[in-house]
Enzyme design. Structure first.
Site, PDB file in Angstrom:
ATOM      1  CG  HIS A   1      -4.209   1.109   0.284  1.00 29.77           C
ATOM      2  ND1 HIS A   1      -5.145   1.778   1.028  1.00 29.77           N
ATOM      3  CD2 HIS A   1      -4.810  -0.017  -0.155  1.00 29.77           C
ATOM      4  CE1 HIS A   1      -6.280   1.098   1.033  1.00 29.77           C
ATOM      5  NE2 HIS A   1      -6.101  -0.006   0.321  1.00 29.77           N
TER       6      HIS A   1
ATOM      7  NE  ARG B   1      -5.710  -6.927   3.767  1.00 26.58           N
ATOM      8  CZ  ARG B   1      -6.888  -6.345   3.816  1.00 26.58           C
ATOM      9  NH1 ARG B   1      -7.043  -5.262   4.513  1.00 26.58           N
ATOM     10  NH2 ARG B   1      -7.910  -6.844   3.168  1.00 26.58           N
TER      11      ARG B   1
ATOM     12  CB  SER C   1      -9.992   1.211   3.805  1.00 28.29           C
ATOM     13  OG  SER C   1      -8.872   1.413   2.996  1.00 28.29           O
TER      14      SER C   1
END
Ligand code: PNS
Length: 169
Positions: A18, A91, A129
């Site tokens: 991030h 990504r 995450s």
């Protein structure tokens, strides 16, 4: 004209992946708002306040970045804040389908706000995450993936009663 963008997300918790996107967006836009979604449909490990606090503490040194929580539709929040662009990190191919759908949906609600994508740096392509939460739940070292403050917060969560703390929202 000042160009302001929003980087929205659940940030449960914020990772180096991030931060990479946030820093690069901060180099492209005059001002970047990191929008931490309440994410009511999702159960999160960290509370909304905790996620906001962690995001604030790790972006503190970036002068044109500020962190704010929101609990409304993203495009409404972006519009209230005068953001012309939503910035998302991409990504891999797997992100593309979901993000493409979200950007089309958001733009159908408010065509004045565009979504811009920044490709993840190769070293963060695999980082999420959820992977960090899982690693931390097993007591693995996550220092390569998250800033120290976040690592400490994860350790604290999973230390409670000597077992995974479980989800709080
Ligand atoms: O980090 P995430 O979980 O991929 O972020 C998803 C997020 C917060 C960007 C997305 O769920 C969102 O925009 N939530 C706010 C509500 C909204 O506007 N939803 C879009 C229409 S369904």
């Amino acid at each position: 004209m000042q160009m302001r963008a929003i980087i929205p997300g659940t940030f449960d918790p914020i990772t180096f992946g991030h931060l990479d996107i946030i820093k690069r967006a901060a180099g492209l836009f005059d001002e970047v708002i990191v929008g931490v979604a309440l994410s009511a449909p999702k159960r999160t490990l960290f509370t909304h306040e905790e996620r906001i606090g962690l995001a604030r503490s790790v972006t503190d040194g970036i002068p044109n970045v500020k962190v704010e929580g929101f609990s409304t539709l993203l495009v409404d929040f972006a519009s209230d804040k005068g953001c012309k662009a939503i910035v998302k990190g991409l990504r891999a191919i797997t992100d593309f389908e979901y993000e493409f759908q979200m950007s089309a949906l958001n733009s159908s609600i408010n065509p004045a706000i565009d979504t811009a994508f920044i490709m993840s740096s190769p070293e963060y392509m695999f980082l999420s995450s959820s992977a960090v939460r899982e690693l931390a739940s097993f007591g693995a070292d996550v220092s390569k993936f998250v800033p120290e403050t976040v690592g400490n917060a994860l350790a604290k969560k999973f230390e409670m009663d000597g077992k995974p703390a479980g989800r709080t929202e």
